[in-house]
Write an enzyme that holds these catalytic residues in place. Structure first.
Site, PDB file in Angstrom:
ATOM      1  CG  PHE A 126      -1.988   1.224   1.092  1.00  0.00           C
ATOM      2  CD1 PHE A 126      -3.557   1.284   0.259  1.00  0.00           C
ATOM      3  CD2 PHE A 126      -1.851   2.098   1.999  1.00  0.00           C
ATOM      4  CE1 PHE A 126      -4.566   1.761  -0.086  1.00  0.00           C
ATOM      5  CE2 PHE A 126      -2.930   2.956   1.474  1.00  0.00           C
ATOM      6  CZ  PHE A 126      -4.290   2.683   1.049  1.00  0.00           C
ATOM      7  CG  ASP A 197      -0.380  -1.198   7.605  1.00  0.00           C
ATOM      8  OD1 ASP A 197      -2.508  -1.716   7.763  1.00  0.00           O
ATOM      9  OD2 ASP A 197      -0.994  -1.112   7.020  1.00  0.00           O
ATOM     10  CE1 TYR A 222     -10.059   3.381   5.261  1.00  0.00           C
ATOM     11  CE2 TYR A 222      -9.695   4.446   7.060  1.00  0.00           C
ATOM     12  CZ  TYR A 222      -9.200   3.690   5.894  1.00  0.00           C
ATOM     13  OH  TYR A 222      -8.124   4.256   5.034  1.00  0.00           O
ATOM     14  CE  LYS A 223      -9.049   0.237   4.341  1.00  0.00           C
ATOM     15  NZ  LYS A 223      -6.933   0.153   4.855  1.00  0.00           N
ATOM     16  NE  ARG A 369      -9.586  -3.662  -3.265  1.00  0.00           N
ATOM     17  CZ  ARG A 369      -8.902  -2.290  -2.289  1.00  0.00           C
ATOM     18  NH1 ARG A 369      -8.136  -2.799  -1.024  1.00  0.00           N
ATOM     19  NH2 ARG A 369      -9.622  -1.014  -2.183  1.00  0.00           N
TER      20      ARG A 369
HETATM   21  C1  LIG Z   1      -6.519   1.549   4.356  1.00  0.00           C
HETATM   22  C2  LIG Z   1      -5.207   1.824   4.588  1.00  0.00           C
HETATM   23  C3  LIG Z   1      -4.099   2.072   5.309  1.00  0.00           C
HETATM   24  C4  LIG Z   1      -4.799   3.218   5.354  1.00  0.00           C
HETATM   25  O1  LIG Z   1      -4.108   4.553   6.435  1.00  0.00           O
HETATM   26  P1  LIG Z   1      -4.272   6.172   6.576  1.00  0.00           P
HETATM   27  O2  LIG Z   1      -3.701   7.099   7.084  1.00  0.00           O
HETATM   28  O3  LIG Z   1      -5.259   5.304   7.875  1.00  0.00           O
HETATM   29  O4  LIG Z   1      -5.387   6.735   5.540  1.00  0.00           O
HETATM   30  C5  LIG Z   1      -3.065   2.475   5.571  1.00  0.00           C
HETATM   31  N1  LIG Z   1      -2.076   1.449   5.080  1.00  0.00           N
HETATM   32  C6  LIG Z   1      -2.744   0.254   4.400  1.00  0.00           C
HETATM   33  C7  LIG Z   1      -2.300  -1.514   3.976  1.00  0.00           C
HETATM   34  C8  LIG Z   1      -4.143  -0.405   3.947  1.00  0.00           C
HETATM   35  O5  LIG Z   1      -5.255  -0.554   3.291  1.00  0.00           O
END
Ligand SMILES: *Cc1c(COP(=O)(O)O)cnc(C)c1O
Length: 410
Positions: A126, A197, A222-223, A369
């Protein structure tokens, strides 16, 4: 033998989590398969936010920091999240967003691991994680080196000069999972710290941070935790490290006693130190409802259903549109809670699916996805989705100019 709709319906009948869907608002005529990006709204959020706004904010005002426990919400919700990720009370706190929490923990880890130069991470995961690490490397001005490698080269890359290993537990595109235990041990064998993470795994499966001796973790509200758009994130620091890790954004909320308003920063000796400034109470309140909802379900059932949903999707795609490339592991234990497929006009396909009421998302350049949130996705949802997908692929109805114009958020 081909799977039939009757088979799928009987899976729903035997689903121990079937009654959980009632806890969520799911729009009519929509199959929502994007809970891996923004979880559905728990019904109880409406009442909680109403109470917060009309009573705690409007009437109680500043007294609420004490009387309605606002000041300690980030800790008490952290303790609830701890139960979902196998951590102890006092090891998790809610704060900021994942990017900021990652910054805090990686900088703290580098300071603790003085003399070690490398941050080892996975290539192609990510982007925000990579961006934050790049920012840190710039800040340390040549003193820190980012080693980003393919999964297969990870073992080689972690060495005696590695300060911290930063990895995403379930890959945001492929859904492929790391063996958390094996990689944690690998890092520890070389004296490196490990930071997981959990954005794509927290709430979707049992996680055992304490039992696996994990040092640090971050995750998203939020997921799969259904905390609402922009919900605050969480971070975990193992108890044994809390007195020796000092995060760099040393704001007043991380002070041991903020209301002495002392001139000098004295870090709280526990997880509170991971906070920086005033927390978003509106965000915390909605997140808490999401967490309370998740805590009702047994995480073993959640993982079991998640694997079955994924497997059903893969089997139905192979049965009905064999030309489609599955871009996620077919082995259940190697896959998170979403399944990706590849299509060279993937964005247009997501738009055509949306017009048929199936909400999924697109990740450039060619990945679609399908996210399965075990608390509210049914087996029949999977059947209907593959039926729509097959129709779109067979009649070519995705091939429209209007479907190819990308919106800002995909
Ligand atoms: C959704 C997600 C984030 C989100 O990061 P924010 O700083 O909270 O916007 C970070 N890392 C991964 C792997 C994600 O899937």
């Amino acid at each position: 033998m081909n799977i039939s709709r009757t088979d799928v319906k009987s899976q729903d009948k035997n689903d121990p989590l079937a009654s959980m869907a009632k806890a969520f608002h799911l729009p009519e005529n929509m199959i929502y398969l994007d809970g891996n990006s923004l979880g559905a709204m728990p019904v109880a959020v409406v009442e909680r936010i109403q109470q917060l706004v009309t009573k705690e904010w409007a009437e109680d005002l500043i007294h609420s920091w004490n009387d309605n426990n606002w000041f300690r919400l980030a800790e008490s919700i952290g303790d609830k999240i701890a139960k979902l990720i196998g951590a102890e009370s006092g090891e998790v706190i809610v704060s900021d967003c994942v990017s900021v929490n990652l910054f805090k923990l990686v900088v703290a880890a580098l300071k603790k691991q003085k003399g070690r130069k490398k941050i080892v991470t996975e290539l192609g995961n990510f982007p925000t994680n990579a961006y934050v690490l790049q920012g840190i490397a710039k800040m340390f001005d040549g003193q820190v080196e980012i080693v980003a490698v393919e999964r297969s080269r990870l073992e080689q890359a972690i060495d005696d000069d590695t300060a911290v290993v930063v990895l995403v537990h379930a890959h945001y595109k492929s859904s492929e999972m790391f063996d958390m235990e094996a990689i944690t041990n690998l890092a520890h064998d070389k004296g490196a710290l490990i930071l997981w993470d959990l954005c794509h795994s927290a709430g979707a499966m049992p996680i055992e941070l304490s039992a696996l001796n994990v040092d640090m973790a971050v995750g998203c509200g939020y997921k799969y935790l259904n905390g609402g758009p922009g919900a605050p994130a969480f971070l975990y620091i193992a108890k044994k490290l809390q007195s020796s890790l000092e995060q760099p954004i040393s704001g007043w909320w991380g002070h041991d006693n903020p209301f002495t308003f002392s001139e000098d920063y004295i870090p709280a000796p526990d997880i509170r130190q991971a906070q920086s400034g005033t927390q978003s109470v509106l965000g915390l309140a909605a997140l808490e409802v999401g967490i309370d909802t998740a805590l009702v379900a047994d995480l073993k059932d959640v993982r079991d259903k998640s694997q079955k949903l994924g497997k059903l999707f893969i089997q139905l795609v192979q049965q009905n549109c064999p030309d489609i490339q599955i871009a996620s592991p077919e082995e259940d234990d190697k896959r998170g809670s979403h399944v990706s497929i590849q299509h060279e006009q993937g964005y247009a396909v997501t738009r055509a699916l949306a017009d048929r009421g199936v909400v999924v998302d697109f990740r450039a350049p060619d990945v679609i996805r399908f996210g399965f949130a075990p608390l509210y996705t049914s087996y029949e949802n999977i059947w209907d989705t593959v039926e729509h997908l097959t129709a779109i692929i067979q009649d070519g109805s995705w091939d429209k100019e209007e479907y190819k114009q990308k919106a800002t958020v995909t």
